[in-house]
Motif scaffolding. Structure first.
Motif, mmCIF file in Angstrom:
data_model
loop_
_atom_site.group_PDB
_atom_site.id
_atom_site.type_symbol
_atom_site.label_atom_id
_atom_site.label_comp_id
_atom_site.label_asym_id
_atom_site.label_seq_id
_atom_site.Cartn_x
_atom_site.Cartn_y
_atom_site.Cartn_z
ATOM 1 N N THR A 8 0.819 -1.221 0.000
ATOM 2 C CA THR A 8 0.000 0.000 0.000
ATOM 3 C C THR A 8 0.849 1.266 0.000
ATOM 4 O OG1 THR A 8 -0.079 -0.017 2.429
ATOM 5 C CG2 THR A 8 -1.866 -1.159 1.258
ATOM 6 N N GLY A 9 2.156 1.142 -0.199
ATOM 7 C CA GLY A 9 3.049 2.295 -0.153
ATOM 8 C C GLY A 9 2.949 3.154 -1.403
ATOM 9 N N PRO A 10 3.873 4.116 -1.547
ATOM 10 C CA PRO A 10 3.816 5.039 -2.691
ATOM 11 C C PRO A 10 3.849 4.341 -4.047
ATOM 12 C CG PRO A 10 5.352 5.849 -1.031
ATOM 13 C CD PRO A 10 4.957 4.474 -0.598
ATOM 14 N N ARG A 40 -7.406 -0.234 3.261
ATOM 15 C CA ARG A 40 -8.798 0.182 3.093
ATOM 16 C C ARG A 40 -8.906 1.440 2.240
ATOM 17 N NH1 ARG A 40 -9.064 -1.662 8.563
ATOM 18 N NH2 ARG A 40 -8.621 0.432 9.337
ATOM 19 N N ALA A 41 -8.013 2.397 2.483
ATOM 20 C CA ALA A 41 -8.055 3.645 1.720
ATOM 21 C C ALA A 41 -7.746 3.403 0.244
ATOM 22 C CB ALA A 41 -7.070 4.646 2.323
ATOM 23 N N LEU A 42 -6.733 2.580 -0.040
ATOM 24 C CA LEU A 42 -6.352 2.317 -1.427
ATOM 25 C C LEU A 42 -7.444 1.517 -2.135
ATOM 26 C CD1 LEU A 42 -4.150 2.695 -3.536
ATOM 27 C CD2 LEU A 42 -3.067 0.596 -2.705
ATOM 28 N N ALA A 43 -8.021 0.540 -1.443
ATOM 29 C CA ALA A 43 -9.104 -0.252 -2.040
ATOM 30 C C ALA A 43 -10.315 0.623 -2.350
ATOM 31 C CB ALA A 43 -9.493 -1.381 -1.088
ATOM 32 N N GLU A 44 -10.659 1.501 -1.448
ATOM 33 C CA GLU A 44 -11.805 2.382 -1.669
ATOM 34 C C GLU A 44 -11.575 3.293 -2.868
ATOM 35 O OE1 GLU A 44 -14.406 5.795 0.726
ATOM 36 O OE2 GLU A 44 -12.922 4.571 1.783
ATOM 37 N N ARG A 45 -10.347 3.769 -3.033
ATOM 38 C CA ARG A 45 -10.024 4.665 -4.137
ATOM 39 C C ARG A 45 -10.220 3.988 -5.485
ATOM 40 N NH1 ARG A 45 -4.254 6.261 -3.378
ATOM 41 N NH2 ARG A 45 -5.106 6.614 -1.281
ATOM 42 N N HIS A 46 -10.019 2.661 -5.515
ATOM 43 C CA HIS A 46 -10.093 1.942 -6.790
ATOM 44 C C HIS A 46 -11.283 0.992 -6.867
ATOM 45 C CE1 HIS A 46 -6.275 3.388 -8.446
ATOM 46 N NE2 HIS A 46 -5.871 3.435 -7.189
ATOM 47 N N GLY A 47 -12.210 1.130 -5.962
ATOM 48 C CA GLY A 47 -13.438 0.357 -6.036
ATOM 49 C C GLY A 47 -13.252 -1.133 -5.872
ATOM 50 N N THR A 48 -12.334 -1.524 -5.025
ATOM 51 C CA THR A 48 -12.105 -2.942 -4.788
ATOM 52 C C THR A 48 -12.138 -3.229 -3.295
ATOM 53 O OG1 THR A 48 -10.696 -4.830 -5.363
ATOM 54 C CG2 THR A 48 -9.573 -2.771 -4.751
ATOM 55 N N ARG A 49 -11.753 -4.417 -2.897
ATOM 56 C CA ARG A 49 -11.899 -4.871 -1.517
ATOM 57 C C ARG A 49 -10.566 -4.843 -0.785
ATOM 58 N NH1 ARG A 49 -13.476 -11.160 0.143
ATOM 59 N NH2 ARG A 49 -12.906 -10.987 2.350
ATOM 60 N N ALA A 50 -10.588 -4.466 0.477
ATOM 61 C CA ALA A 50 -9.409 -4.554 1.338
ATOM 62 C C ALA A 50 -9.474 -5.850 2.138
ATOM 63 C CB ALA A 50 -9.356 -3.367 2.284
ATOM 64 N N TYR A 51 -8.353 -6.562 2.163
ATOM 65 C CA TYR A 51 -8.242 -7.821 2.919
ATOM 66 C C TYR A 51 -7.379 -7.585 4.152
ATOM 67 C CZ TYR A 51 -10.111 -10.666 -0.947
ATOM 68 O OH TYR A 51 -10.905 -11.226 -1.916
ATOM 69 N N GLU A 52 -7.863 -8.072 5.278
ATOM 70 C CA GLU A 52 -7.045 -8.009 6.487
ATOM 71 C C GLU A 52 -6.139 -9.219 6.612
ATOM 72 O OE1 GLU A 52 -9.251 -7.255 10.007
ATOM 73 O OE2 GLU A 52 -10.059 -5.335 9.280
#
Length: 294
Positions: A8-10, A40-52
């Motif tokens: 999730t980095g740069p 979560r932030a990156l997934a939301e930006r691209h309309g996909t799911r964040a996995y824990e």
């Protein structure tokens, strides 16, 4: 091909996530990161799911793109390969040769495709130039200079711990080697290695084709002195690598194309994990030579 992103980095945010979102033959299936809030932030930006849980992501996808430090990438790549996921990896493949060999072994045993994203190799003009020069006989010597100013100004990679630890040899060294090896042949010996200012290193290499090459690598050059050049000299004269100016996203889309082709045909790409391992071996030999001369 359902593809998950690890990291999730740069680099993940500016290159991998946009490329996965844009690719017409990939489904950007989810993001996992060591910082759940960033995932979560990156997934939301691209309309996909964040996995824990990374294991849950690996169970849901056909492939993974990895944008993580090499010491983190390697064990996760092994785990992903054993889960049957094709691998779109970043350079360097691993932080040491042992870890790199584990990645290659896992990918081979699982029968999954792999591509290591070496930016220059996935840009049309440089790749065409490399193929053209590889067919020319009689190269005598090559000069490669890859100079950056990562730790100056507002670079998003200035705070990267692994770059601070490993320096230019491991960060931009793979780019130089990815151009030289297919043209001059494999490295038979690191003839000399010396340190310059800050993280700058100078290498002299011998190649199977009979030519020698010199490399100057730095992440701490003055901003006005930054840039990359690869020059070949031989019987055919002198030629210089054309350096493109497009960003990393189109090149990463092409790397994903290469992974798709390798997965569909079973034919390894020239920049697969085995090539990434060979680059890692040369870097480790150079590091040993630098340590011996410290």
């Amino acid at each position: 091909m359902r593809t998950g992103l690890l990291g999730t980095g740069p680099w993940a945010a500016t290159a991998h996530a946009p490329a996965l979102s844009e690719h017409p033959e990939l489904e950007f299936a989810g993001v996992w990161g060591r910082r759940p809030e960033a995932a979560r932030a990156l997934a939301e930006r691209h309309g996909t799911r964040a996995y824990e849980d990374v294991g849950a992501l690996l169970a849901d996808v056909d492939a993974v793109a990895v944008a993580l430090p090499p010491s983190v990438q390697a064990p996760l790549a092994v785990r992903a390969a054993r889960a049957g996921c094709h691998l779109l990896l970043d350079k360097p493949l691993a932080a040491d040769v042992t870890e790199g060999r584990e990645v290659v072994r896992a990918a081979t045993e699982a029968g999954v495709a792999s591509v290591v994203f070496l930016t220059t190799r996935f840009q049309p003009a440089p790749e065409a130039w490399i193929a053209e020069q590889a067919a020319v006989d009689g190269w005598f010597t090559a000069r490669a200079e890859w100079l950056g100013a990562v730790f100056s100004g507002d670079s998003p990679f200035a705070a990267s711990p692994w770059r601070q630890e490993k320096g230019a040899l491991w960060d931009v060294g793979p780019h130089a080697l990815s151009v030289l090896l297919p043209v001059l042949g494999d490295v038979t010996r690191v003839t000399a290695a010396a340190r310059g200012p800050l993280d700058t290193v100078h290498l002299v290499l011998e190649h199977t084709g009979g030519a020698s090459s010199t490399l100057t690598l730095s992440l701490t050059a003055p901003p006005a002195a930054t840039g990359a050049v690869v020059e070949l000299r031989g019987k055919a004269g002198t030629t210089v690598l054309p350096m493109p100016h497009e960003g990393p996203v189109p090149a990463l889309v092409r790397a994903a194309d290469a992974l798709l082709a390798a997965a569909r045909t079973g034919r390894p790409h020239p920049c697969d994990a085995a090539f990434g391992l060979r680059v890692t071996e040369v870097l480790a030999a150079a590091e040993d030579r630098l340590g011996a001369g410290r």
